[in-house]
Write a protein that holds these residues in place. Structure first.
Motif, PDB file in Angstrom:
ATOM      1  N   UNK A 168      11.755  52.833 -32.547  1.00 44.62           N
ATOM      2  CA  UNK A 168      10.936  51.696 -32.079  1.00 44.62           C
ATOM      3  C   UNK A 168      11.322  50.440 -32.859  1.00 44.62           C
ATOM      4  N   UNK A 169      11.469  50.604 -34.174  1.00 41.55           N
ATOM      5  CA  UNK A 169      11.821  49.447 -34.997  1.00 41.55           C
ATOM      6  C   UNK A 169      13.215  48.922 -34.625  1.00 41.55           C
ATOM      7  N   UNK A 170      14.151  49.826 -34.387  1.00 42.14           N
ATOM      8  CA  UNK A 170      15.479  49.357 -34.007  1.00 42.14           C
ATOM      9  C   UNK A 170      15.435  48.645 -32.650  1.00 42.14           C
ATOM     10  N   UNK A 171      14.642  49.213 -31.725  1.00 41.14           N
ATOM     11  CA  UNK A 171      14.534  48.585 -30.398  1.00 41.14           C
ATOM     12  C   UNK A 171      14.056  47.144 -30.530  1.00 41.14           C
ATOM     13  N   UNK A 172      13.100  46.923 -31.415  1.00 45.11           N
ATOM     14  CA  UNK A 172      12.596  45.559 -31.585  1.00 45.11           C
ATOM     15  C   UNK A 172      13.543  44.708 -32.427  1.00 45.11           C
TER      16      UNK A 172
END
Lengths: 349, 471
Positions: B234-238
């Motif tokens: 999720x953090x990488x996606x953002x």
């Protein structure tokens, strides 16, 4: 009139936002930023108002061998020779004069320091160190040490207001300098730049099935990349850094002493040969002469440490074993006697 | 020069002031010099590549413009294609093919070593070569008149706000705006600054703060349990979104101040209801480029189901390869293309409504599903090697226990990220500048205050370059 009012209102709003940001940041966030990004500030703050000797160095003042009986750093050993004096150190790995300059500038004027001893590391004048990938984090660590307002410093940190080239760029700059810097020998040589020399050395070695170079040749290549350069006092950034430190020392009334660190000349000679030691000797002589002409006391440890006293036998560092540190500390301490007469006590006595 | 640096903060106002002070006739000179300077701040010698690409396409365009019959224009199109793709191949793909060929040869017990070159990948090469290729193709097709003014053409190729990471603009849209005698417009200034502010927030506050957390997971996924890895994804996606979205709107804002309207590159992509919808909202300028210059010429969807399936997968594989010279990007393209086809087929079979009421439960559920699929595909996108991707997938789907390293996420990061997600929801199908325009004065300035404060105080200070610069 209406447009002026419109713009004025927005300028006022922006000013309020910036002032509030500054107040809140300074009160609630600045200190934690300092602790996170510039923890050396604690050592600077803890310096006594009256400090006799401040030793400023890189990893040579941190490292010890596991089997050393005496694991004290060089600065602690110097302190052993001067038990009556207040001696402190500012040490940060991979640092050089450009970083030391920021540390020294961050020392409050009310702190009276008599003598500042700086390590003078020959390798730090070469492209390998000047364009090191560690430079960006080191520069970042000094941003909050400057004497600007906290919000300005944080702004500079956020917007990369420091030398922030990425590793790729630095790596290319390093390789480029190795290629374009002409090595001028007074006698005929096969290689006149680092790249050619390094490649020829690598070609003389043996490679395993995965193409990895044998360790001896690999180390020889590393010596070439670390020491095959000729210092130009007009363009070398480290020279400029030292000059600024000299000015700062004059301004603050500090005695400045440079501790020219010992290099493993025996290994340089056995691995690469006299061409490399010729360049090292030439740089050594140049530095010694340059700083002596500026009236700076230089403690000459260049040839003082022999091969067995280097911790890293498979890399180029100035990390010394207990014996090596003792030699350097002794030489520095004896030289300091001139500035701190009567305070020197030999532990042998 | 990076947008999130002091250099750009000083550079942009100087260029803008100069732009409006100069006679409109000579503005192209200022912008061209500024654009080359902007690029040369990174690695001066690589500006030669832009110049070469510009000269060849200018020449090709002129020659094609002189010929009425399409067939006679073809050699010049081929020249343009060969030059641009040749540059791209030499600098971006040569080592990949060379290393792959060596690996294949070794696999066949042949002791052949194909050479590799130690080039620094020129920043933005994929962007400006695609931009200038679109010009050559449009002139070839007779849809565009060749530009006769070399300076104007050079500026189209190198206009600094969008030079290194897009949006990839078409000549017919960008060049007339660069030639126009734009007079200073307060609304453009205001909206441009708003976009720059929000872009800096997205990049510096969100992307740069979540990056270290995503890196921690991607560096050693085997140490973490599935929950931590999911959070890392999720953090990488953002990170990826805010990094590129932030860059894009700073570019759009910078150009807007000079009266130049660049195309929108993102439109709340993580609220897309399916993969097709996602690609209409993510890196729009590249998606439309592929659509117009590769997908449509291949037949698009006006063809058999099998051929369409091939077209879609091929486009995504090419898109993957455009992003990077590595098998991970090819796998990423295969995964996204394959899932696109599967989802499209299921939707048609089940007659799922292609539209939803915004913010309805259905929207939330379908957007979540799309986010999960896209998030999983980023594993290939982010991993250095295919085996790294497998390690990540393996850890994600096997470490279900609570053991493993603890992923420490500071509270302020959570607050900032959640704040951004809420704002992103509010901005569904809207743009920040037009949305904030309608806010009451106090609310608007309160948002400015939060953004300015966050940018100065909470910016991540690790050196994290714009991700899309490497493409």
């Amino acid at each position: 009139m209406k447009i002026l009012k419109h713009i004025a209102l927005r300028i006022v709003m922006l000013t309020i936002i910036l002032l509030s940001t500054s107040l809140i940041y300074t009160k609630y966030f600045y200190e934690s930023d300092l602790q996170e990004h510039s923890p050396i500030i604690n050592t600077i703050r803890e310096l006594p108002i009256e400090t006799d000797i401040l030793y400023v160095g890189e990893s040579s003042n941190l490292m010890y061998a596991e089997d050393d009986a005496d694991k004290r750093t060089i600065s602690k050993m110097i302190a052993g020779y001067y038990p009556s004096l207040t001696i402190r150190d500012l040490t940060k790995q991979a640092s050089h004069a450009g970083i030391f300059k920021s540390f020294l500038r961050a020392i409050p004027k009310e702190k009276n320091i008599k003598t500042v001893v700086l390590t003078l590391n020959l390798r730090s004048f070469g492209a390998g160190w000047i364009h090191s990938g560690l430079e960006t984090p080191l520069r970042k660590n000094t941003v909050l040490l400057s004497d600007q307002h906290p919000i300005i410093k944080r702004f500079l940190l956020s917007f990369k207001g420091y030398d922030n080239d990425d590793e790729q760029i630095r790596d290319h700059a390093m390789k480029r300098q190795w290629k374009v810097d002409f090595l001028d020998f007074p006698y005929p040589v096969k290689y006149t730049n680092v790249v050619d020399w390094d490649e020829a050395m690598a070609a003389s070695g043996k490679r395993d099935a995965e193409g990895k170079l044998d360790s001896i040749t690999d180390l020889a290549c590393h010596y070439i990349k670390a020491f095959a350069f000729q210092i130009d006092t007009l363009t070398n950034p480290r020279i400029q850094d030292f000059n600024e430190i000299i000015e700062l020392a004059e301004e603050r009334g500090w005695n400045l002493v440079l501790n020219l660190l010992g290099e493993d000349l025996e290994k340089a000679n056995s691995l690469v040969g006299k061409d490399l030691t010729f360049l090292m000797d030439q740089n050594y002589a140049l530095l010694l002469d340059y700083f002596k002409r500026k009236g700076i006391l230089v403690v000459d440890n260049y040839r003082a440490v022999s091969t067995p006293y280097f911790i890293d036998q498979d890399w180029t560092t100035e990390h010394y074993t207990e014996e090596g540190r003792k030699i350097v500390a002794r030489n520095v301490s004896e030289a300091l006697e001139e500035l701190h007469k009567g305070a020197f006590v030999s532990p042998d006595k | 020069m990076l947008f999130n640096t002091l250099d750009y903060i000083l550079f942009l106002p100087v260029v803008i002031i100069g732009y409006y002070l100069l006679n409109a006739k000579y503005r192209w000179v200022l912008l061209l010099v500024a654009s080359y300077y902007f690029y040369m701040c990174w690695k001066p010698e690589y500006v030669i590549l832009i110049v070469v690409s510009t000269l060849i396409d200018y020449f090709s365009g002129i020659q094609m413009g002189k010929r009425k019959i399409k067939k006679k224009r073809r050699p010049f199109l081929l020249l343009s294609l060969a030059a641009n793709l040749g540059l791209l191949f030499s600098f971006k793909y040569f080592n990949f093919f060379s290393e792959t060929a060596t690996a294949v040869a070794q696999g066949l017990d042949l002791s052949v070593h194909f050479p590799v070159v130690d080039f620094l990948l020129p920043v933005g090469i994929s962007f400006y070569t695609f931009q200038t290729l679109s010009y050559s193709i449009d002139v070839y097709k007779g849809e565009l008149k060749a530009e006769r003014h070399l300076g104007h053409f050079a500026l189209y190729v190198s206009f600094f706000p969008q030079l290194v990471a897009g949006p990839i603009e078409r000549f017919s849209s960008l060049s007339p705006q660069l030639k126009k005698a734009n007079s200073f417009n307060y609304d453009n200034l205001r909206n441009g600054l708003r976009l720059i502010l929000f872009g800096l927030f997205a990049k510096m506050v969100i992307a740069d703060n979540v990056a270290p957390i995503a890196n921690e997971i991607f560096d050693a996924p085997e140490l973490y349990n599935s929950l931590a890895i999911s959070l890392g994804l999720v953090f990488y996606s953002f990170q990826l979104y805010c990094d590129f979205f932030g860059y894009s709107i700073i570019a759009i804002g910078s150009a807007l101040i000079m009266g130049v309207k660049l195309m929108d590159n993102f439109s709340t992509p993580y609220l897309a209801i399916n993969i097709a919808d996602f690609w209409r909202r993510w890196h729009i300028s590249l998606s439309t480029w592929f659509r117009d210059y590769i997908y449509f010429p291949m037949g698009g969807n006006r063809t058999s189901k099998l051929r369409w399936t091939f077209n879609i997968v091929a486009i995504f594989v090419i898109s993957g390869f455009w992003h990077g010279a590595g098998l991970t990007y090819v796998f990423w393209g295969l995964m996204v293309g394959g899932l696109y086809v599967i989802e499209n087929t299921i939707n048609k079979l089940l007659k799922i409504n292609p539209k939803v009421r915004p913010f309805s439960i259905e929207h939330i559920l379908r957007a979540t599903k799309t986010f999960i699929i896209i998030g999983l595909s980023w594993i290939f996108f982010r991993s250095a090697t295919i085996s790294d991707s497998w390690v990540m997938f393996d850890a994600l789907f096997s470490n279900f226990g609570l053991e493993g390293e603890v992923l420490e996420i500071p509270t302020n990061i959570w607050i900032l990220l959640l704040g951004f997600i809420v704002l992103d929801w509010i901005l569904y199908n809207k743009r920040f500048d037009t949305w904030i325009e309608k806010m009451p004065f106090i609310a608007r300035w309160s948002i400015y205050a939060v953004l300015i404060f966050s940018i100065i105080v909470f910016t991540g200070v690790e050196e994290i370059p714009f991700i899309y610069f490497q493409f």
